[in-house]
Design an enzyme around this catalytic site. Structure first.
Site, PDB file in Angstrom:
ATOM      1  NE  ARG A  46      -4.274   5.211   9.557  1.00 58.07           N
ATOM      2  CZ  ARG A  46      -4.822   4.228   8.841  1.00 58.07           C
ATOM      3  NH1 ARG A  46      -4.434   2.989   8.993  1.00 58.07           N
ATOM      4  NH2 ARG A  46      -5.787   4.485   7.980  1.00 58.07           N
TER       5      ARG A  46
ATOM      6  CG  HIS B 199      -9.758   6.169   5.982  1.00 59.89           C
ATOM      7  ND1 HIS B 199     -10.722   5.200   5.774  1.00 59.89           N
ATOM      8  CD2 HIS B 199      -8.577   5.504   6.161  1.00 59.89           C
ATOM      9  CE1 HIS B 199     -10.148   4.002   5.835  1.00 59.89           C
ATOM     10  NE2 HIS B 199      -8.849   4.159   6.079  1.00 59.89           N
TER      11      HIS B 199
ATOM     12  CG  HIS C  48      -8.785   5.682   1.878  1.00 63.29           C
ATOM     13  ND1 HIS C  48      -8.752   5.447   0.524  1.00 63.29           N
ATOM     14  CD2 HIS C  48      -8.159   4.638   2.461  1.00 63.29           C
ATOM     15  CE1 HIS C  48      -8.144   4.289   0.299  1.00 63.29           C
ATOM     16  NE2 HIS C  48      -7.765   3.785   1.462  1.00 63.29           N
TER      17      HIS C  48
ATOM     18  CD  GLU D 114      -2.939  -1.161   2.303  1.00 61.88           C
ATOM     19  OE1 GLU D 114      -3.004  -0.193   3.075  1.00 61.88           O
ATOM     20  OE2 GLU D 114      -3.598  -2.188   2.469  1.00 61.88           O
TER      21      GLU D 114
ATOM     22  NE  ARG E 258      -4.293   5.411   3.092  1.00 60.33           N
ATOM     23  CZ  ARG E 258      -4.783   4.540   3.912  1.00 60.33           C
ATOM     24  NH1 ARG E 258      -5.361   4.929   5.015  1.00 60.33           N
ATOM     25  NH2 ARG E 258      -4.721   3.260   3.630  1.00 60.33           N
TER      26      ARG E 258
END
Ligand code: FAD
Ligand code: SIN
Length: 541
Positions: free
Chosen positions: A386, A351, A243, A115, A290
């Site tokens: 994060r 998110h 997100h 990811e 992200r």
């Protein structure tokens, strides 16, 4: 009034991890778990991509630590990052022992996903429904333990605290002590006390403060608001993670997530003109962290005047896609999108809350006998942003650490003394000071205020911020706060009213922290304040 030996608020991965361990360690003691709806209605259940952990021989703790620090943009607590990364695999092994199944290849090795922000494949997953599998395994393990009592549909309104009433207070310990919680029993609409020497908040995130979110209805930041009201410390609330790829379905809430793992397997983001745009923004392209991807999408949508962009999977092997992402495949088909022929419309959605209740390396809050773990806590792992799939890991690690610290605390004092002293102290705990008594006649006042709040937060405190928008948001929140407090004092308490009140508090904390951070960093991007090298430390409220 009820009494228990250990009280856990929340039945997601963090709360269940703690409850299982503490109940096994003290089989003669009682553990109560409270959840505001059903046992498994949690953010945990909706986790898709998986749980990050170092498994592969090519991977190392150093690499996972470095990826986490890079994503966190200067604000991670390095000691905490080391703890989580190093202890993480052991916690994952425990979940596997409880029966959680992660996908394996034909040779029996775990298939590890990739990811955004990860330099290696290190995401263990169960198809695209990892959280559901983890929640299932934890609840199954819990069934074997007789000294745990589950209380469903029970809404925790506030934690019960006293200043300096504690039996353990020394100069080095906090001056506020927690004695349990006030709950609204939604079966009989009564406020009751549940008293406990140890209380653990594992109440999850606060995505519902925004209009578009991947978080389920329960994610209303209750634990964070309760601690703030009780004068405990909350930090880094400006860092709300959006997100990049929630399914664009106007009017549907919460938004269905299209896991980042789809990009990990080769999915490509394209704008309205079908151009793959990510390479203009970051050399890591679609797999940049992200904050970068969400901002790039926001910019593309503004440039092209659209409400969404596309995730293109048409070039991917369909059989493999269906094998890894059966849930996403089905969901897309159900709204008429065949991923092998059509692109998926996606847009960013709120998110994850990187900040929250300030805790130390043992999940202790600034309130004595109150732990916090999981998404409601701010441990220092995530810093300003994060790293994907680090949150399930963090919840497991700190659920475990809270348990270790509880054992330590009790063993230092002597178990009988600990519980005896406690029983004497609870006599001083006051009953709920009844406020409004009339029935809530106008639910519209609550639902309309909630919509207003979500609009304010999405329009003024979203992915890209500036000073004028923040100050507007604060003024409008002030009004909502006054109106809601008046309602709270005049009508009977209801879960909806409490959630609104908590969300307004969370909104206030986000805006206030954002106003204090006079720089752009990680998830907080303010066009009036560029990125600075001399970073501003954690914002603590
Ligand atoms: P939760 O699982 O949210 O549980 C909260 C609990 O608290 C619930 O039981 C709720 O009823 C209870 N509660 C809250 N308030 C009250 C109250 N007032 N009274 C009583 N009970 C209360 N993270 C990853 O690492 N990997 C992923 O792949 C991933 N995918 C995600 C996908 C989606 C769609 C979402 C929404 C999140 C995802 N995350 C992922 C984030 C991760 O799922 C959460 O951060 C994590 O599950 C939070 O766990 P938790 O135990 O802290 O809280
Ligand atoms: C996802 O599957 O993309 C979500 C992972 C996460 O939030 O960590």
């Amino acid at each position: 009034m009820m009494q228990t030996d250990f009280l856990v608020i929340g039945s997601g991965v963090a709360g269940l991890t703690y409850a299982i361990k503490i109940a096994k360690a003290f089989p003669q003691k009682k553990v109560i778990i409270i959840t505001k709806t059903t046992a498994d209605e949690t953010n945990t259940k909706y986790a898709q991509g998986g749980v990050a952990g170092v498994w592969d021989a090519n991977d190392s703790f150093e690499k996972h630590i470095e990826d986490t620090l890079i994503a966190g943009d200067g604000l991670c607590n390095e000691h905490i990052v080391e703890i989580v990364v190093q202890e993480g695999p052991e916690r994952i092994r425990e979940i596997i022992e409880y029966g959680a199944e992660f996908d394996k290849d034909e040779s029996g090795e775990y298939t590890l996903g990739r990811e955004g922000g990860h330099s290696e494949n290190r995401i263990l997953h169960h198809k695209d429904v990892t959280g559901k599998e983890i929640e299932r395994a934890l609840l199954k393990e819990l069934e074997k333990i007789p000294n745990i009592q589950f209380i469903y549909y029970c809404f925790v309104v506030d934690i019960i605290t006293q200043h300096h009433l504690g039996y353990l207070v020394t100069k080095s310990t906090p001056d506020i002590t927690c004695y349990g919680v006030y709950v609204l029993n939604t079966m009989n609409n009564q406020i009751e006390k549940i008293l406990s020497p140890i209380t653990v908040l594992a109440t999850g995130g606060c995505g519902q403060v925004y209009r578009t979110t991947t978080n389920p209805r329960i994610a209303t930041g209750d634990g964070i608001a309760m601690v703030y009201r009780a004068k405990g410390r909350v930090e880094n609330m400006e860092f709300i993670q959006f997100h990049p790829t929630a399914l664009f379905e106007p009017g549907v809430s919460p938004s269905f997530l299209i896991t980042e793992a789809v990009r990990g397997d080769g999915g490509i983001l394209r704008n309205k003109h079908e151009e793959a745009f990510m390479e203009q923004y970051d050399e890591r392209k679609d797999l940049a962290p992200r904050d970068i991807v969400a901002r790039a999408i926001d910019n593309e949508m503004k440039k092209t005047g659209t409400e969404h962009i596309y995730l293109d999977c048409r070039h991917m092997n369909l059989e493999k896609f269906i094998h890894h992402f059966p849930n996403i495949y089905e969901k897309c088909l159900s709204i008429g999108i065949d991923v092998s022929k059509q692109m998926i419309p996606v847009a960013p959605a709120a998110h994850y809350s990187c900040g929250g209740i300030k805790t130390d390396e043992w999940a202790c809050t600034t309130i004595l006998n109150l732990y916090a773990c999981g998404e409601c806590a701010s441990t220092g792992l995530h810093g300003a942003n994060r790293l994907a799939s680090n949150s399930l890991l963090e919840a497991m690690v700190f659920g475990h650490r809270a348990y270790l610290n509880t054992i330590e605390k009790i063993s230092v004092i002597n178990e009988d003394f600990f519980f005896d002293q406690w029983k004497k102290a609870v006599n001083a705990v006051p009953d709920w000071n009844a406020i409004g008594t009339s029935e809530p006649k106008e639910m519209i006042l609550i639902t309309q205020s909630l919509k207003e709040l979500q609009l304010i937060m999405s329009d003024y405190v979203g992915i890209v911020r500036n000073d004028v928008r923040l100050s507007r948001a604060m003024k409008r929140l002030d009004l909502l706060y006054d109106e809601t407090e008046t309602l709270y004092r005049s009508t009977k308490v209801s879960p909806q009213l409490c959630e609104l009140r908590n969300l307004i508090t969370v909104g206030y904390l986000i805006v206030k922290s954002a106003e204090f951070r006079k720089e752009s960093r990680g998830l907080h991007f303010n066009t009036d304040h560029p990125y600075k090298d001399n970073l501003i430390q954690n914002i603590i409220l």
